[in-house]
Design an enzyme around this catalytic site. Structure first.
Site, PDB file in Angstrom:
ATOM      1  N   ASP A 165       0.832  -1.211   0.000  1.00 48.21           N
ATOM      2  CA  ASP A 165       0.000   0.000   0.000  1.00 48.21           C
ATOM      3  C   ASP A 165       0.866   1.261   0.000  1.00 48.21           C
ATOM      4  O   ASP A 165       2.065   1.220   0.307  1.00 48.21           O
ATOM      5  CB  ASP A 165      -0.896  -0.057   1.251  1.00 48.21           C
ATOM      6  CG  ASP A 165      -2.183   0.740   1.101  1.00 48.21           C
ATOM      7  OD1 ASP A 165      -2.310   1.510   0.142  1.00 48.21           O
ATOM      8  OD2 ASP A 165      -3.056   0.576   1.978  1.00 48.21           O
TER       9      ASP A 165
ATOM     10  N   ASP B 191     -10.557   2.201  -3.244  1.00 49.24           N
ATOM     11  CA  ASP B 191     -11.058   2.018  -1.880  1.00 49.24           C
ATOM     12  C   ASP B 191     -12.574   2.062  -1.851  1.00 49.24           C
ATOM     13  O   ASP B 191     -13.179   1.752  -0.825  1.00 49.24           O
ATOM     14  CB  ASP B 191     -10.510   3.127  -0.967  1.00 49.24           C
ATOM     15  CG  ASP B 191      -9.192   2.716  -0.349  1.00 49.24           C
ATOM     16  OD1 ASP B 191      -8.798   1.553  -0.513  1.00 49.24           O
ATOM     17  OD2 ASP B 191      -8.551   3.565   0.288  1.00 49.24           O
TER      18      ASP B 191
HETATM   19  C1  DGJ Z   1      -5.762   1.956   2.014  1.00 41.33           C
HETATM   20  C2  DGJ Z   1      -6.147   0.734   1.237  1.00 41.33           C
HETATM   21  O1  DGJ Z   1      -6.595   1.080  -0.023  1.00 41.33           O
HETATM   22  C3  DGJ Z   1      -7.188  -0.042   2.037  1.00 41.33           C
HETATM   23  O2  DGJ Z   1      -7.636  -1.126   1.295  1.00 41.33           O
HETATM   24  C4  DGJ Z   1      -6.557  -0.472   3.318  1.00 41.33           C
HETATM   25  O3  DGJ Z   1      -5.514  -1.359   3.068  1.00 41.33           O
HETATM   26  C5  DGJ Z   1      -6.051   0.742   4.084  1.00 41.33           C
HETATM   27  N1  DGJ Z   1      -5.192   1.557   3.273  1.00 41.33           N
HETATM   28  C6  DGJ Z   1      -5.323   0.330   5.318  1.00 41.33           C
HETATM   29  O4  DGJ Z   1      -4.770   1.385   5.958  1.00 41.33           O
END
Ligand code: DGJ
Length: 729
Positions: free
Chosen positions: A479, A549
């Site tokens: 991430d 997200d």
């Molecule tokens: C952003 C990601 O896109 C989410 O899926 C998740 O992993 C969060 N970060 C966790 O902090």
């Protein structure tokens, strides 16, 4: 053979199965751009280029040839300072401070195969015969600069790649101020511009508008490719649509800040160019040093946007993505992020994994919150050791408990970041990007590690590798949750500070190369707050990306449709989440959420232990169905049928390459009174073959399904969906 050189007319003809790209060396040594489009046979190609003498405001560098002005000439790699007033492809600064350059032909080389790009991701040829490369070398003798333009044709895949290498052959240092990867001059301006714009949780909306005189384009100054603009741009001939017309796409294999521009000049020609964003960039090139630009991938389609997309899909799926997972179906996963956020312990995780296993899922992914003392997003990035409060028996124990349920175990990291509240920051406060005596601006309470530094890359790479060795980890979600500010590096001298952002990308790529090659059997998925770095650069290292997200199935219609303009379904992570949805608070049925999520790398992101019995039964069926469908979804060819950007309905389908099977999905967003009776016309099938409709029974001709269409059943209520499967008989 795909590249022909006509030494009489000094014409290079770069030919793929269906396209031609033509360059001509003028008598002055300047490479002119002659043609890009539908395939033409070799012949008097030199006659295509038109030149004429314009007014005194178009300078004429060669008095013996008044029709040659850089201001009006269609060029391959235009310079700045010698009479071309359009966007240059490159700009240098000489030791005396001046910025003029003129580079002319020195030599060229044509060879089979495709070279790798030093330190950068790029498409590749698996066999020498798939691709042929032209290196065209230009020299600016005054500056001591050699510019190598590299073109590779993928003959069968109908794609052309371009990149550029700058070599300082002089005795003084030079500064590179602008180093684009490609530039193409079109003879007219009768085009629409297409690009993919958006925001966090709303990535890659399809934007289309007519070109107007002047400069138009997109860019990212965020230090990553970004949610806002994807590194892709296309020109569409007027009237071109999903299935018809000329489309010229350019996609940049790069994950940092970029620019892509179309400039319509006073003579109504259009210059399309793309590369690393020159904004806040410069690169000091000492004598003997070289600089390599990222690769641009050019795809022409005479059959509309859909055919262009399918070319990108195949190229990126098979000749950009690498590793053992390139050709393997991906596991159905369950991720605990939206199920627990930071609030979990080993028993809770095991319970979710157990529920997933009972429903047929194959991989459990432990998301954020397992390390340091990370009970919220205020701390611990950089401290990649397990939080013993949450997981007292450690990661290995948890992974083994998950494995005992017949599930693989996956783990989340955010390796490029550092929390001010972390042991790492307390030890190494200078390891983040920062500018002396200025505030260190936080985003999500975190700072960006300075990946332009080799020591930082080494240390973080070591930490990640240690964790991956410490437990049976089969999957990593990598991430990255903020963009760059105060872009400065503690180790670079003043004259190199503007190299920081690009050096960061090179550092990141080196860590990704190291980690993915040290752990070839780990499936990597990249993520940046969802799709903030959904780009070809990341796909070179990690064959899939968390698309957004936003997990709401209705929002996902646009996000996944827009993403599919360039990226294959095998690259898109796509999960069923809880209702009301956590991002937009919408309620949709489990069926609809399943139908939308199944067109990608399928998974669930909710607390499976909370399902009612009937929900469990539905999910079990969904997982089983996806397992039947997944090689079709992940390796088939996608056809977009109805666009969510144009109406209330969205539809798409996936057809096996050999046309032996297909799946189609239709979604209607809002109910309308007096619904029309609707026939959905399919695409991509074999018109001469018969197909069995799996769910409903009955045999239909491919021609029937494509020309007469498929009746959409009468649907009641908002947010309805239908999925059909067909098998050739
Ligand atoms: C952003 C990601 O896109 C989410 O899926 C998740 O992993 C969060 N970060 C966790 O902090």
């Amino acid at each position: 053979m795909s590249i022909f050189y006509d030494s009489k007319d000094h014409v290079f003809h770069l030919q793929s199965k269906e396209t031609s790209y033509v360059i001509q060396l003028l008598h002055t040594g300047i490479p002119a751009h002659v043609y890009w489009g539908r395939k033409i046979r070799s012949g008097p190609l030199a006659t295509i280029l038109q030149r004429t003498e314009r007014c005194s405001f178009s300078p004429t560098p060669f008095p013996e040839d008044m029709s040659l002005s850089y201001d009006t000439l269609a060029q391959e790699y235009p310079a700045y300072g010698v009479g071309d007033f359009r966007n240059p492809a490159y700009q240098i600064q000489a030791p005396n401070g001046t910025t003029t350059s003129e580079a002319i032909y020195d030599k060229h080389r044509i060879y089979k195969g495709k070279p790798t790009l030093e330190g950068l991701p790029a498409t590749y040829a698996e066999h020498e015969d798939e691709a042929e490369t032209l290196e065209l070398e230009l020299v600016d003798a005054v500056a001591g600069l050699r510019i190598i333009l590299t073109y590779t044709v993928f003959g069968e895949l109908n794609a052309l790649t371009r990149s550029v290498r700058f070599l300082n052959e002089g005795t003084d240092s030079l500064k590179l101020l602008r180093t684009l990867s490609m530039s193409v001059d079109f003879r007219d301006s009768n085009y629409d511009l297409l690009h993919l714009s958006g925001t966090w949780a709303g990535e890659r909306n399809v934007e289309r508008r007519a070109l107007a005189p002047g400069l138009q384009g997109i860019e990212s100054r965020r230090g990553s490719s970004s949610h806002g603009q994807n590194p892709f741009i296309a020109l569409l001939a007027k009237g071109a649509d999903e299935d018809h017309g000329d489309v010229y796409g350019v996609s940049l294999v790069y994950s940092g800040g970029f620019t892509a521009q179309a400039e319509v000049d006073p003579y109504k020609t259009t210059r399309l160019s793309m590369g690393v964003n020159p904004f806040d960039f410069s690169w000091l090139l000492e004598a003997g040093e070289s600089f390599q630009t990222p690769e641009a991938v050019l795809v022409f389609s005479a059959d509309g946007i859909g055919a262009m997309s399918r070319t990108y899909h195949k190229l990126y799926r098979t000749r950009l993505c690498r590793g053992v997972f390139r050709d393997q179906t991906r596991p159905v996963l369950v991720n605990n992020w939206e199920a627990t956020y930071f609030d979990f312990n080993a028993d809770k995780i095991e319970a979710i994994a157990k529920a997933g296993s009972e429903l047929g899922m194959e991989l459990f992914v432990l998301d954020d919150g397992w390390f340091g003392h990370r009970d919220n997003d205020r701390s611990s990035l950089g401290d990649w050791f397990v939080d013993c409060k949450k997981l007292p028996e450690g990661l290995e124990d948890l992974a083994k408990r998950v494995n005992a349920l017949d599930m693989q175990f996956g783990l989340w990291f955010e390796p490029e970041m550092i929390s001010p509240d972390s042991e790492l920051y307390r030890q190494h406060p200078d390891w983040c990007l920062h500018v002396p005596n200025r505030r260190r601006t936080e985003g999500r309470m975190q700072l960006v590690l300075d990946f332009s530094r080799a020591d930082v890359c080494q240390a973080i790479g070591d930490q990640i590798a240690d964790v991956l060795r410490s437990a049976p980890i089969s999957y990593v979600k990598w991430d990255m949750n903020r963009n760059m500010t105060e872009i400065g590096s503690a180790l670079l001298p003043p004259e190199r500070q503007r190299e920081t952002a690009h050096r960061y990308m090179l550092g990141l790529y080196s860590v990704l190369e190291r980690i993915t090659s040290e752990f070839p059997n780990v499936l990597f998925e990249s993520c940046s707050g969802g799709g903030g770095r959904f780009d070809p650069g990341m796909l070179y290292y990690m064959p899939q990306t968390w698309t957004s997200d936003n997990t709401d199935a209705i929002s996902r219609l646009k996000i996944q449709y827009g993403t599919s303009i360039v990226y294959p379904l095998s690259s898109m992570g796509s999960h069923v989440s809880a209702v009301p949805n956590h991002q937009v608070h919408r309620n949709t049925s489990l069926e609809l959420r399943g139908h939308v999520a199944m067109s990608g790398n399928f998974g669930y992101e909710l607390d499976l232990t909370k399902f009612r019995e009937e929900e469990k039964a539905t999910v079990k069926e969904q997982v089983a169905l996806y397992k039947e469908l997944r090689s079709l979804v992940q390796f088939g060819e996608q056809y977009r049928l109805l666009s969510p950007f144009e109406g209330n309905e969205t539809a798409w389908m996936i057809v096996a390459e050999d046309k032996s099977e297909a799946v189609a999905v239709y979604v209607r967003v809002l109910a309308e009174p007096n619904d029309k009776l609707y026939h959905l016309r399919l695409k991509g099938l074999d018109p001469q073959s018969d197909y069995e409709w799996i769910e409903g029974g009955g045999v239909y001709g491919g021609d029937h399904l494509m020309y007469a269409g498929l009746p959409v059943p009468h649907l009641q209520g908002d947010f309805q969906s239908v999925l059909w499967r067909f098998k050739k008989i």
